[in-house]
Design an enzyme around this catalytic site. Sequence first.
Site, mmCIF file in Angstrom:
data_model
loop_
_atom_site.group_PDB
_atom_site.id
_atom_site.type_symbol
_atom_site.label_atom_id
_atom_site.label_comp_id
_atom_site.label_asym_id
_atom_site.label_seq_id
_atom_site.Cartn_x
_atom_site.Cartn_y
_atom_site.Cartn_z
ATOM 1 N N ARG A 288 0.818 -1.219 0.000
ATOM 2 C CA ARG A 288 0.000 0.000 0.000
ATOM 3 C C ARG A 288 0.849 1.265 0.000
ATOM 4 O O ARG A 288 0.432 2.287 -0.541
ATOM 5 C CB ARG A 288 -0.942 0.005 1.204
ATOM 6 C CG ARG A 288 -2.156 -0.876 0.974
ATOM 7 C CD ARG A 288 -3.093 -0.852 2.154
ATOM 8 N NE ARG A 288 -4.364 -1.466 1.808
ATOM 9 C CZ ARG A 288 -5.256 -1.891 2.697
ATOM 10 N NH1 ARG A 288 -5.007 -1.774 3.983
ATOM 11 N NH2 ARG A 288 -6.398 -2.412 2.295
ATOM 12 N N LYS B 177 -15.814 -15.457 3.659
ATOM 13 C CA LYS B 177 -16.823 -14.494 4.147
ATOM 14 C C LYS B 177 -18.097 -14.595 3.301
ATOM 15 O O LYS B 177 -18.373 -13.736 2.459
ATOM 16 C CB LYS B 177 -16.264 -13.074 4.074
ATOM 17 C CG LYS B 177 -15.091 -12.844 5.012
ATOM 18 C CD LYS B 177 -14.595 -11.416 4.868
ATOM 19 C CE LYS B 177 -13.216 -11.214 5.420
ATOM 20 N NZ LYS B 177 -12.497 -10.086 4.820
ATOM 21 N N GLY C 17 -7.748 -8.835 0.412
ATOM 22 C CA GLY C 17 -6.455 -9.026 1.067
ATOM 23 C C GLY C 17 -5.894 -10.430 0.902
ATOM 24 O O GLY C 17 -4.716 -10.608 0.579
ATOM 25 N N GLY D 78 -12.439 -4.546 1.230
ATOM 26 C CA GLY D 78 -13.832 -4.100 1.430
ATOM 27 C C GLY D 78 -14.239 -3.064 0.398
ATOM 28 O O GLY D 78 -15.351 -3.101 -0.143
#
Length: 394
Positions: free
Chosen positions: A37, A198, A351, A374
């Site tokens: 990042r 998820k 991620g 997200g």
Amino acid sequence: MQQKMTMKDLDLKGKRVFCRVDFNVPMSDGKVTDDTRIRAAVPTIEYLVNQGAKVILASHLGRPKGQVNEEMRLAATGFRLGELLHKEVKSLDESIGEKVEQDISTMQEGDIILLENVRFHEGEEKNDDKLAQAFASLADVFVNDAFGAAHRAHASTAGIASHLPAVSGLLLEKELEVLGKALSEPERPFTAIIGGAKVKDKIGVIDHLLDKVDNLIIGGGLSYTFIKAQGYEIGNSLVEEDKLDLANSFIEKAKQKGVKFYLPVDATVANEFSKDAETKSVKITEIPADWMGLDIGPETVALYADVIKNSKLIIWNGPMGVFEMPAFENGTKSVAQAMAETSGYTVIGGGDSAAAVEKFHVAEQMDHISTGGGASLEFMEGKDLPGVSALTNK
Ligand SMILES: Nc1ncnc2c1ncn2[C@@H]1O[C@H](COP(=O)(O)OP(=O)(O)O)[C@@H](O)[C@H]1O
Ligand SMILES: O=C(OP(=O)(O)O)[C@H](O)COP(=O)(O)O
């Protein structure tokens, strides 16, 4: 979507620029362990320096819940940025207040300051307007380059934008362009691969993607909700019991839309969730009760690799199995390799998927690895990202 102003629309020479970045990076023993990042923010920071701006960087790190947390200070990220830029980056231990104002008042054109973790203030996550004004008072212009945090309506990502000219940075722009193009004018065949664990978070994105793609591939822990919904035994595999009807409705929707919906045809199952578990490869319709599916099987790998090879655009979010354990890495590794080999345009989001392509040494071969997990999912679901909507319209 309404066009937003970018850095290139403004003359930044001599201006104090409050640049929100996402330096929320993995750390261990006070050191940055993955600087992806930080590297992704470098083009924007270099652009600002070259324009003669006074660069004031702001970020969050972790979730300190409005309090100072010694382990979540940003200095190590500033140090890493300095190494990447070969330039001094001055890390402060506050993000607002007199001392910060003093330091900023002595800045020369091209200087870089990194403010302390903005989440040390309670007002950040509450999008408190007083805090937003305090940030705004430090600068003349707001640049948002924090794509990873663009789905958060916080004081330093959204609130500040109502007090200053607010423009996008290069990374934010690139992320929106690549993901936006993928969804609005996709090259076809367009394939989405959704996996991971998820289930709840990904159901919404599957529904939206069915309106866009030619092929939808399901893998990972997500698969078993669909397999169970089709009436098969899944043993102790991951499942979201209250999503069975929804899973079937997606299979039906795919049929109606002419979307090819791919579910695993075989699986690597284990007798327990452990790296030393007993394992075997079985047909997806023959998972023994008391066993659990922890990876896609070899036939599925071949099927999925073939779809990937024949696609022009592939978006991948979520691993195919528990790739952290060698016994269950084959599906994710093979899909990563197929992604590396296809001539189609490849986009990685999330991620764990990004970590998987790093682990299997194919990151370089991907066309775009999103810095937002997200954020990229919410964008693909068609939701507005507050960090983008708050920017000044063109
Ligand atoms: N069959 C499975 N059963 C349980 N967990 C799984 C399975 N397949 C993948 N996983 C787990 O899913 C996790 C990643 O899921 P998720 O967070 O949804 O992905 P991403 O971060 O890429 O969006 C990984 O830690 C992986 O071990
Ligand atoms: O790491 C982030 O999100 P991600 O893990 O979904 O990519 C962003 O920095 C946002 O952090 P947050 O989820 O604590 O708001």
